[in-house]
Design an enzyme around this catalytic site. Sequence first.
Site, PDB file in Angstrom:
ATOM      1  N   ASP A 229      52.637  58.255  66.661  1.00 24.94           N
ATOM      2  CA  ASP A 229      53.874  58.341  67.441  1.00 24.94           C
ATOM      3  C   ASP A 229      54.503  56.961  67.491  1.00 24.94           C
ATOM      4  OD1 ASP A 229      55.854  59.088  69.542  1.00 24.94           O
ATOM      5  OD2 ASP A 229      54.635  60.880  69.697  1.00 24.94           O
ATOM      6  N   GLY A 251      54.057  55.771  61.817  1.00 26.08           N
ATOM      7  CA  GLY A 251      54.405  55.993  63.206  1.00 26.08           C
ATOM      8  C   GLY A 251      55.874  56.325  63.335  1.00 26.08           C
ATOM      9  N   HIS A 252      56.373  56.288  64.557  1.00 21.82           N
ATOM     10  CA  HIS A 252      57.758  56.662  64.833  1.00 21.82           C
ATOM     11  C   HIS A 252      58.620  55.458  65.192  1.00 21.82           C
ATOM     12  CE1 HIS A 252      56.469  61.067  65.919  1.00 21.82           C
ATOM     13  NE2 HIS A 252      56.125  60.690  64.698  1.00 21.82           N
ATOM     14  N   GLY A 253      58.153  54.257  64.875  1.00 25.92           N
ATOM     15  CA  GLY A 253      58.952  53.070  65.103  1.00 25.92           C
ATOM     16  C   GLY A 253      58.924  52.600  66.544  1.00 25.92           C
TER      17      GLY A 253
END
Length: 403
Positions: A229, A251-253
């Site tokens: 995430d 991941g999602h930054g």
Amino acid sequence: MLMKIITLPATLLLILIFLASSASPDHHRKFNVHDFGAKGDGITDDSKAFNEAWKRACNSWEKHVVVLVPNSKYMLKPVNFSGPCNSDQITFKIKGKIVASENRSDYEKDTEHWLVFEEIHNLRVDGGGTGIFDGKGRVWWQTSCKVNRSLPCTSLPYAVTFIGCTKLRVENLKFRNAQKMHLSFERCEKVRALNLRLTAPEHSPNTDGIHVEGTHNINIRNCVMRTGDDCISIVSGSKNVRATDITCGPGHGISIGSLGARNSSANVSNVFVNRAIFSGTTNGLRIKTWQGGSGYAKKIRFENITMHNVTNPIIIDQYYCDQVEPCQEQVSAVQISKVVYRSIQGTSSAGEAIRFNCSKHFPCQGILLEDINLKSYGDVRQSAKASCSNVKFKIKGKASPSC
């Protein structure tokens, strides 16, 4: 020449020796968890020993005390290390590996936390480069509704959480396979998170690296995050947040905005992300808010960023919705303003490198793009695209792509 020998009274001599030893940096009262019954075999429940060592250290009137976790493997059920404490400074020195209980029934009293440090002033948690927190998250991920939508959504515990701590330092540690978020700072003040490595499989749900909520004056530096995430999530009530020398991916930054709930308030300000590398992430620099929210996300700067094969390198989304059914459109929204993107380069895997999807009722204001150079990952000779709705922005220098 004869030297004159000065003889000190015995009492004065003892006082000088005591003061000299007290000034030594190694003269700290240590509370070794083994002295309180910890086995360190990775199987026996060592929670009671850790809790007792903490209580003795917290209640000590020594100026500086240390809770020592030697280089062994310790299994812990949920534990709350709470203050306030008598000592001026407490160091939690972790040389070994701390692993979570995989028995879900151990979390019945508190389904949202594994290890909590609460209301402690001048705390240092130091891994010395060898200390590890392992949440043993796989048993939780496989029953998550994010993985299997046929299952009911239930609470998953955060791995390590700091609540209401002031003058806090967390450094030289590894965090692995958190049940949910790896490291969370909630309502803390004056925080330094340094030299951390946070890792979990790419498809592990909600395993944010560092979560910042309601926290002021936090410096995150030299951290590597490879999770399922957000690498860093900065949400409701946080201000004066600085993240420097960050490596993110998968991941999602980095996400900034309101807490993950509808109609929630943001009130996030003075965020500075400098010198970061994103590789293979879903997002790079994301500001996301739910419809129907309130408050603001303002005075945010992103500088000296490199993107490699990032799906959405730059994104503002005021219509965030994480459910299958479309979210109902609402009038109110979080006001997003004074956001600077400076010296950002790299590649986008989706072709659309910049997306500003702002509210028509609360447009994004004061957005600056300066020295932006984002290409298509498939063909670096081709500029990526941009889409902009309800945003007021300026360009300084070169900005490619641009609306």
